[in-house]
Write a protein that holds these residues in place. Sequence first.
Motif, short mmCIF file in Angstrom:
data_model
loop_
_atom_site.label_atom_id
_atom_site.label_comp_id
_atom_site.label_asym_id
_atom_site.label_seq_id
_atom_site.Cartn_x
_atom_site.Cartn_y
_atom_site.Cartn_z
N ASN A 41 0.85 -1.20 0.00
CA ASN A 41 0.00 0.00 0.00
C ASN A 41 0.88 1.25 0.00
O ASN A 41 1.87 1.32 0.71
CB ASN A 41 -0.90 0.03 1.25
N GLY A 42 0.49 2.20 -0.83
CA GLY A 42 1.22 3.47 -0.89
C GLY A 42 2.49 3.42 -1.72
O GLY A 42 3.26 4.39 -1.76
N ALA A 43 2.72 2.30 -2.41
CA ALA A 43 3.97 2.15 -3.18
C ALA A 43 4.03 3.05 -4.41
O ALA A 43 5.11 3.32 -4.94
CB ALA A 43 4.14 0.69 -3.61
N GLY A 44 2.86 3.49 -4.89
CA GLY A 44 2.84 4.37 -6.06
C GLY A 44 2.14 3.77 -7.27
O GLY A 44 2.17 4.35 -8.36
N LYS A 45 1.45 2.67 -7.09
CA LYS A 45 0.83 1.96 -8.23
C LYS A 45 -0.26 2.81 -8.91
O LYS A 45 -0.28 2.95 -10.13
CB LYS A 45 0.23 0.62 -7.74
N THR A 46 -1.16 3.35 -8.10
CA THR A 46 -2.23 4.16 -8.69
C THR A 46 -1.67 5.44 -9.30
O THR A 46 -2.12 5.88 -10.37
CB THR A 46 -3.31 4.47 -7.63
N THR A 47 -0.66 6.00 -8.65
CA THR A 47 -0.03 7.20 -9.21
C THR A 47 0.58 6.88 -10.58
O THR A 47 0.47 7.68 -11.52
CB THR A 47 1.06 7.74 -8.25
N LEU A 48 1.17 5.70 -10.70
CA LEU A 48 1.74 5.29 -11.99
C LEU A 48 0.63 5.21 -13.05
O LEU A 48 0.80 5.69 -14.18
CB LEU A 48 2.43 3.93 -11.83
N LEU A 87 -10.99 2.51 -12.32
CA LEU A 87 -10.54 3.20 -11.11
C LEU A 87 -10.47 2.21 -9.96
O LEU A 87 -11.20 1.21 -9.93
CB LEU A 87 -11.52 4.31 -10.76
N GLN A 88 -9.57 2.49 -9.01
CA GLN A 88 -9.52 1.68 -7.78
C GLN A 88 -10.89 1.85 -7.10
O GLN A 88 -11.41 2.95 -7.03
CB GLN A 88 -8.39 2.20 -6.90
N GLY A 89 -11.47 0.76 -6.60
CA GLY A 89 -12.85 0.84 -6.11
C GLY A 89 -13.78 0.67 -7.30
O GLY A 89 -13.56 -0.18 -8.14
N GLU A 210 -2.72 -5.25 -8.74
CA GLU A 210 -3.49 -6.17 -7.89
C GLU A 210 -2.72 -6.54 -6.63
O GLU A 210 -1.51 -6.65 -6.65
CB GLU A 210 -3.80 -7.46 -8.67
N HIS A 211 -3.50 -6.75 -5.56
CA HIS A 211 -2.91 -7.29 -4.33
C HIS A 211 -3.10 -8.80 -4.23
O HIS A 211 -2.46 -9.44 -3.41
CB HIS A 211 -3.55 -6.63 -3.10
N HIS A 212 -4.02 -9.35 -5.03
CA HIS A 212 -4.28 -10.79 -4.95
C HIS A 212 -3.24 -11.54 -5.78
O HIS A 212 -3.32 -11.57 -7.01
CB HIS A 212 -5.70 -11.10 -5.44
N1 LIG Z 1 -2.92 13.60 -5.00
C1 LIG Z 1 -2.06 13.26 -4.04
N2 LIG Z 1 -1.56 14.20 -3.20
C2 LIG Z 1 -0.65 13.88 -2.26
N3 LIG Z 1 -0.17 12.64 -2.05
C3 LIG Z 1 -0.65 11.67 -2.85
C4 LIG Z 1 -1.61 11.91 -3.88
N4 LIG Z 1 -1.88 10.75 -4.51
C5 LIG Z 1 -1.13 9.81 -3.89
N5 LIG Z 1 -0.39 10.37 -2.89
C6 LIG Z 1 0.59 9.65 -2.06
O1 LIG Z 1 1.51 9.02 -2.94
C7 LIG Z 1 1.88 7.73 -2.44
C8 LIG Z 1 1.52 6.68 -3.46
O2 LIG Z 1 0.09 6.56 -3.51
P1 LIG Z 1 -0.66 5.58 -4.50
O3 LIG Z 1 -2.10 5.83 -4.33
O4 LIG Z 1 -0.08 5.73 -5.86
O5 LIG Z 1 -0.25 4.15 -3.90
P2 LIG Z 1 -0.77 2.69 -4.27
O6 LIG Z 1 0.44 1.87 -4.53
O7 LIG Z 1 -1.79 2.78 -5.34
O8 LIG Z 1 -1.43 2.22 -2.89
P3 LIG Z 1 -2.70 1.24 -2.62
O9 LIG Z 1 -2.18 -0.17 -2.78
O10 LIG Z 1 -3.06 1.54 -1.21
O11 LIG Z 1 -3.77 1.60 -3.58
C9 LIG Z 1 1.16 7.57 -1.11
O12 LIG Z 1 2.04 7.95 -0.08
C10 LIG Z 1 -0.02 8.52 -1.22
O13 LIG Z 1 -0.43 8.97 0.04
#
Ligand SMILES: Nc1ncnc2c1ncn2[C@@H]1O[C@H](COP(=O)(O)OP(=O)(O)OP(=O)(O)O)[C@@H](O)[C@H]1O
Length: 257
Positions: A41-48, A87-89, A210-212
Motif C-alpha cells: 500500500n502506498g507504493a505508487g501503483k495508482t499514481t503510476l 478506477l480503484q474501487g 493487484e494485491h491478490h
Molecule cells: N494527490 C495526491 N496528493 C498527495 N499525495 C498523494 C496523492 N496521490 C497519492 N499520494 C501519495 O503518494 C503515495 C503513493 O500513492 P498511491 O495511491 O499511488 O499508492 P498505491 O500503490 O496505489 O497504494 P494502494 O495499494 O493503497 O492503492 C502515497 O504515499 C499517497 O499517500
Amino acid sequence: MDSKVGLSVDQVSVRFGGLVALDRVSLEAAPGEVHGVIGPNGAGKTTLFNVMCGFVKPDSGTLTFFGQKVHGLRPEKLTRMGVARTLQGLGLFPRMPVLENVMIGADSLAKVGVLRALIGAGPTVSEEHRLRAAAMAALDRLGVAGYASKLPPQLPYAIQKKVALARALVSNPRFLLLDEPASGLSEEDMGELGDLILELSSELGIVLVEHHMDLVMRVCSNISVLDFGRVIAEGTPAEVKANPLVTEAYLGDEVQA
Ligand SMILES: Nc1ncnc2c1ncn2[C@@H]1O[C@H](COP(=O)(O)OP(=O)(O)OP(=O)(O)O)[C@@H](O)[C@H]1O
Ligand SMILES: [Mg+2]
C-alpha cells in the motif's frame, strides 16, 4: 523504438510536495501481454496509472504509446488514442443508470453524449444511438446487459465491478489499465475475472495492479514491483516470487493470497 512495446514509461518521477510518489520508474508493457504492477500500500501503483492515462503530469520522465511521445497529453486525448482504465474501487455514479455510466467511457464524450445531455445541450439522435449501442455491446460482452437500466447501488458488488470494466472497454482501447479489479470479489468471481483478463489480452495490452497474488501469478507474463515509488524488482512471475527484495518489501504488509 521496439515495435513490441505498446505503452512505455521511462524514468518517470512524481512528487506531491515533499513526498516522492514515483522515483525514476520505468516499465514497458507490450500488446498481447498482461503486465502486473504490484507492491505494498502506498507504493505508487495508482499514481503510476494516473501518469499512464494522463491524469497526473510527471515532474520528469517520458511516456510513450506505440512509439509516440504522449506525456503531457490530456486524459481525453489518451483515451482517444486507445488508453483506458478502471478506477480503484468502482468509480460509478450511483444515481446514474448502468447504461449511462458505461456511455461515459466512450471516447467522443468530451464533445457529445451524456455530458452534453447533463448540461442540457443533448447529443444528436444518431450520436446517442451509437453511444447506447456501444455501451450495450460492452455490457453484453461481460454478461451484464440485463442490468442496463438499474442504478449501481441496486446491484451486487461483482456486477458493479463488471459495469466499471464495461465503461473502460466501451472506448475500444488498445491498452487497458486495471486498478485492483479483484478487490471485494469472491474466489469464484476472481477465477472468472482471471479468465476474462486472459481472453482480453489476446486483443489488447493489459496492465494490472493487484494485491491478490494468485491472480497476478496466474495471468501476468511480466511483473514490476514497486516499493516507496521505486521499481525494486521485475521479471516473470517465477522470478519475482523468488526475489528476496520482494518478500522483504511485503513484510508487515497484508498480502491477500
Ligand atoms: N494527490 C495526491 N496528493 C498527495 N499525495 C498523494 C496523492 N496521490 C497519492 N499520494 C501519495 O503518494 C503515495 C503513493 O500513492 P498511491 O495511491 O499511488 O499508492 P498505491 O500503490 O496505489 O497504494 P494502494 O495499494 O493503497 O492503492 C502515497 O504515499 C499517497 O499517500
Ligand atoms: Mg492504489
